[in-house]
Design a protein around this motif. Structure first.
Motif, PDB file in Angstrom:
ATOM      1  N   ARG A 215       0.825  -1.211   0.000  1.00 38.31           N
ATOM      2  CA  ARG A 215       0.000   0.000   0.000  1.00 38.31           C
ATOM      3  C   ARG A 215       0.859   1.261   0.000  1.00 38.31           C
ATOM      4  N   GLY A 216       2.095   1.115  -0.491  1.00 40.30           N
ATOM      5  CA  GLY A 216       2.953   2.288  -0.665  1.00 40.30           C
ATOM      6  C   GLY A 216       2.407   3.178  -1.786  1.00 40.30           C
ATOM      7  N   ASP A 217       2.889   4.409  -1.807  1.00 39.33           N
ATOM      8  CA  ASP A 217       2.401   5.379  -2.807  1.00 39.33           C
ATOM      9  C   ASP A 217       2.843   5.005  -4.216  1.00 39.33           C
ATOM     10  N   VAL A 218       1.905   5.065  -5.148  1.00 38.03           N
ATOM     11  CA  VAL A 218       2.272   4.858  -6.550  1.00 38.03           C
ATOM     12  C   VAL A 218       1.527   5.871  -7.411  1.00 38.03           C
ATOM     13  N   GLN A 219       2.076   6.115  -8.577  1.00 37.22           N
ATOM     14  CA  GLN A 219       1.357   6.973  -9.527  1.00 37.22           C
ATOM     15  C   GLN A 219       0.296   6.135 -10.210  1.00 37.22           C
ATOM     16  N   TRP A 220      -0.812   6.767 -10.559  1.00 31.22           N
ATOM     17  CA  TRP A 220      -1.911   6.012 -11.156  1.00 31.22           C
ATOM     18  C   TRP A 220      -2.298   6.621 -12.504  1.00 31.22           C
ATOM     19  N   HIS A 221      -2.365   5.781 -13.519  1.00 31.19           N
ATOM     20  CA  HIS A 221      -2.802   6.235 -14.841  1.00 31.19           C
ATOM     21  C   HIS A 221      -4.177   5.629 -15.094  1.00 31.19           C
ATOM     22  N   ASP A 222      -5.208   6.458 -14.956  1.00 28.79           N
ATOM     23  CA  ASP A 222      -6.583   5.946 -15.007  1.00 28.79           C
ATOM     24  C   ASP A 222      -6.917   5.177 -16.277  1.00 28.79           C
ATOM     25  N   ASP A 223      -6.339   5.601 -17.384  1.00 30.83           N
ATOM     26  CA  ASP A 223      -6.682   4.960 -18.655  1.00 30.83           C
ATOM     27  C   ASP A 223      -5.977   3.617 -18.824  1.00 30.83           C
ATOM     28  N   ARG A 224      -5.021   3.316 -17.990  1.00 37.90           N
ATOM     29  CA  ARG A 224      -4.210   2.126 -18.207  1.00 37.90           C
ATOM     30  C   ARG A 224      -4.167   1.199 -16.987  1.00 37.90           C
ATOM     31  N   ASP A 225      -4.075   1.773 -15.795  1.00 35.20           N
ATOM     32  CA  ASP A 225      -3.873   0.968 -14.593  1.00 35.20           C
ATOM     33  C   ASP A 225      -5.197   0.445 -14.040  1.00 35.20           C
ATOM     34  N   VAL A 226      -5.169  -0.808 -13.609  1.00 34.49           N
ATOM     35  CA  VAL A 226      -6.379  -1.444 -13.074  1.00 34.49           C
ATOM     36  C   VAL A 226      -6.033  -2.036 -11.717  1.00 34.49           C
ATOM     37  N   ASP A 227      -6.875  -1.787 -10.743  1.00 33.46           N
ATOM     38  CA  ASP A 227      -6.631  -2.318  -9.404  1.00 33.46           C
ATOM     39  C   ASP A 227      -7.004  -3.809  -9.372  1.00 33.46           C
ATOM     40  N   TYR A 228      -6.065  -4.623  -8.966  1.00 33.23           N
ATOM     41  CA  TYR A 228      -6.227  -6.081  -8.967  1.00 33.23           C
ATOM     42  C   TYR A 228      -7.430  -6.513  -8.130  1.00 33.23           C
ATOM     43  N   GLU A 229      -7.462  -5.968  -6.927  1.00 37.00           N
ATOM     44  CA  GLU A 229      -8.512  -6.330  -5.982  1.00 37.00           C
ATOM     45  C   GLU A 229      -9.906  -6.048  -6.566  1.00 37.00           C
ATOM     46  N   THR A 230     -10.081  -4.818  -7.062  1.00 36.66           N
ATOM     47  CA  THR A 230     -11.376  -4.427  -7.623  1.00 36.66           C
ATOM     48  C   THR A 230     -11.739  -5.325  -8.803  1.00 36.66           C
ATOM     49  N   ALA A 231     -10.768  -5.549  -9.692  1.00 35.27           N
ATOM     50  CA  ALA A 231     -11.056  -6.320 -10.906  1.00 35.27           C
ATOM     51  C   ALA A 231     -11.400  -7.771 -10.585  1.00 35.27           C
TER      52      ALA A 231
END
Ligand code: 6R9
Length: 639
Positions: A215-231
């Motif tokens: 849960r460290g800080d990461v940059q997020w690219h909404d158009d490309r990155d998908v959260d594993y847990e949610t998916a």
């Protein structure tokens, strides 16, 4: 003692008879072994192989169909749904996480469905750049479930190295985590993926699936990155397994060669799985109920075959450790063994040597009575480390199994078999069933009896690599032209009077650092890409713990001062270009390099200087400028 001996000799006879049959009636032998996995459509053809350089092809069980993930999961559910498949030990000692076969099924299916909804399907390539967490195993099996081809990249590789591999295989999806942990040190995996994907030449990746691990800080690219847990939570826990042909690719694993960029070793579905499962059972004497621990990272072939595919195909309970077996201190290894009653341990000589350097005291805090088999792979094990492994870690009661094999071979090739082989500290001993090793001299003449030479294989086995991804010509060139008609391993070996093999190490420009394979050419090309470097030569050099260390000779450009700051700059540069695994141990500024008149660097001389073997430099008179040799000796790095 005499009973033990007679049991041993009768089992040895069994081995000899079985081995004899496995090579003289190879088709029948492998037809039988091939039955140990579940086929959707059973195979009728066992083998279609040619090592002839004009037409190299390797095919096993080619008209059969199967799914590798069903073999590792679904077929165990009737009897072992609630049995633990994976015991996960976190980096910092704490509560282990267990995953049963039923949970494994559900997790893999959810992820497989999530991947499908991201548009990933049969034949697509998926890059896995993950820490040692159960989600890494789910990722591999989810790919297998939908017929996607995975390529795992070790977390110790840099964004540059990752980018090169993504580009080579044209990956559509990358699965990663925010961060990995190794001895409490965070590894910025997601950040590295972002950096790799920033390369303009990479244009195939559509999505990045990210596990929130630290849960460290990461940059997020909404158009490309998908959260594993949610998916995965949104996806169904049922996913029909794709029917795959035995010869359909299962994975690509990049490994270093003696020249050029890393090679994408391609493994098949059917033959690979049969060989992984069969060797896992025979080599480690795996029996139902055993708790089995392989310390290898899934970024290496040992992690693929003997942490994931072999054990899970056999319905085993496997221990997976996130961090280092000596973190927070040297007592950890023994504690994990005692806590989980580990009966089979598989690790690398470099780990054994680093424990050995710390002495026996840490092992007084555990009993390790549960151990029956203790095995090693990855590099030659020196007799002292072998003995220490046996006496201390194995508490004097477990059998040491020294297994020789390669990324290319898919599974173990030369090894003792528990109970049936007379063990010799430092020897890989005998060929596994169906394996046909031979020793040849540099002209390809076959050497019989006690001899030392190049180790080649005269026939195929189901776990053999099929090709190099996208470059069949390089596959043929690399492995089948040096000794035409034979698979060239790149290793040297000695056979003693009992017919036992002793692996002597690489005969090419590949070095083996802590069991990690690195090409000297790769490190050299990284170094010469630095603006201040004119030339570089890299050799392996004896290292007490790592087996081999990396010794670098560098000549700098006109006007550049060879300073300590530059040394550090070059170290950092190699880490950035390839990754921490390739970090040089010693760098020597060289006024010039020893070259032949045709301009070829004489590495033989550089190896001797690095090893302080000045009396064995051999003939230097053929060099274009013999005077560089004493200069190099004078300015060598004190090790
Ligand atoms: C499994 C693995 C392969 C190279 C191989 C050889 C060395 C592996 C060894 C060994 C002596 C052993 N090697 N096992 N040398 N004794 N038991 O390590 O694959 O990473 O491809 O490395 O490692 O030189 O050619 P990989």
């Amino acid at each position: 003692m005499s009973t033990v001996k007679s049991i041993q000799s009768s089992r040895h006879l069994q081995y000899s008879q079985q081995y004899e049959r496995s090579v003289s009636q190879a088709n029948e032998f492998w037809r039988e072994v091939g039955q140990r996995i579940d086929w959707i459509k059973p195979f009728t053809q066992v083998k279609d192989v040619s090592f002839d350089p004009k037409d190299v092809h390797v095919r096993w069980f080619e008209d059969g169909t199967l799914n590798v993930s069903s073999n590792c999961i679904d077929r165990h559910l009737a009897t072992r749904a609630s049995q633990t498949a994976i015991i996960w030990e976190p980096d910092t000692p704490g509560t282990p996480r267990t995953v049963t076969y039923q949970q494994l099924h559900d997790e893999v299916c959810r992820l497989a469905n999530a991947m499908k909804s991201l548009g990933v399907g049969k034949g697509d390539r998926v890059m896995i750049y993950m820490p040692m967490i159960p989600e890494a195993v789910f990722s591999m099996l989810a790919c297998a479930r939908i017929g996607a081809i995975h390529s795992v990249v070790f977390g110790g590789f840099s964004p540059e190295a990752l980018a090169g591999r993504i580009e080579d295989c044209g990956a559509k999806l990358v699965i990663t985590a925010d961060e990995g942990l190794r001895g409490a040190r965070p590894i910025p995996l997601k950040h590295n993926v972002d950096a790799a994907l920033a390369h303009p030449r990479i244009n195939t990746v559509e999505h990045v699936l990210v596990v929130r691990h630290t849960r460290g800080d990461v940059q997020w690219h909404d158009d490309r990155d998908v959260d594993y847990e949610t998916a995965t939570r949104a996806a169904s826990a049922d996913c029909t397994a794709e029917e795959m042909n035995a010869e359909d690719p299962l994975f690509i694993l990049y490994t270093s060669g003696s020249t050029g960029k890393p090679k994408g070793v391609l493994h098949s579905s059917g033959g690979y799985l049969v060989y992984a499962a069969y060797t896992h059972e025979q080599v480690f004497d795996y029996q139902p109920g055993d708790v089995y621990w392989c310390t290898a990272d899934i970024g290496w072939i040992t992690g693929h075959t003997y942490l994931v595919y072999g054990p899970l195909a056999n319905g085993a309970t496997a221990v997976m450790c996130e961090g280092l077996p000596n973190y927070p201190d040297e007592t950890r290894l023994g504690k994990v063994i005692d806590d989980h009653n580990v009966s089979i341990l598989y690790t690398a000589p470099t780990a054994i040597r680093s424990f050995m350097a710390k002495g026996v005291e840490p092992f007084e805090h555990s009993s390790r009575r549960s151990l029956r088999i203790i095995a090693t792979a990855g590099e030659p094990i020196n007799p002292a480390a072998w003995q220490w492994y046996h006496d201390v870690i194995g508490a004097g009661q477990a059998q040491v199994i020294d297994t020789w094999w390669q990324t290319e071979t898919g599974g173990v090739m030369i090894t003792p078999l528990p109970g049936s082989t007379v063990l010799k500290p430092g020897a890989a001993t005998q060929p596994f069933y169906g394996i046909c090793p031979q020793l040849v001299d540099n002209d390809g003449n076959v050497l019989d009896g006690a001899a030392e030479g190049n180790l080649v294989m005269t026939d195929s086995w189901p776990g053999q690599m099929r090709t190099l991804w996208g470059d069949h010509e390089r596959f043929v060139q690399t492995y089948f032209t040096t000794f035409p008609g034979k698979y060239c391993t790149g290793d040297g070996a000695r056979r003693d009077n009992d017919g036992d093999f002793w692996i002597t190490g690489r005969v090419d420009d590949v070095i083996n650092v802590s069991g990690h394979r690195l090409g000297t050419a790769e490190i050299e090309s990284a170094l010469v890409a630095h603006a201040k470097v004119a030339e570089a030569a890299v050799v392996g050099c004896p290292h007490d713990i790592k087996g081999q260390g990396i010794y670098v000779y560098v000549t700098v450009n006109e006007g550049i001062q060879p300073t300590d700051e530059l040394l550090q700059e070059l170290r950092d540069w190699v880490r950035k270009e390839i990754g921490p695994v390739a970090s040089p141990d010693w760098i020597q500024f060289a006024p010039g390099l020893p070259k032949t008149r045709s301009g070829k660097i004489m590495r033989r001389i550089l190896r001797k200087i690095a090893a302080n073997e000045f009396d064995q430099l051999g003939d230097v008179s053929t060099l274009a400028d013999p005077a560089v040799v004493p200069q190099l000796v004078d300015s060598r790095v004190n090790r």
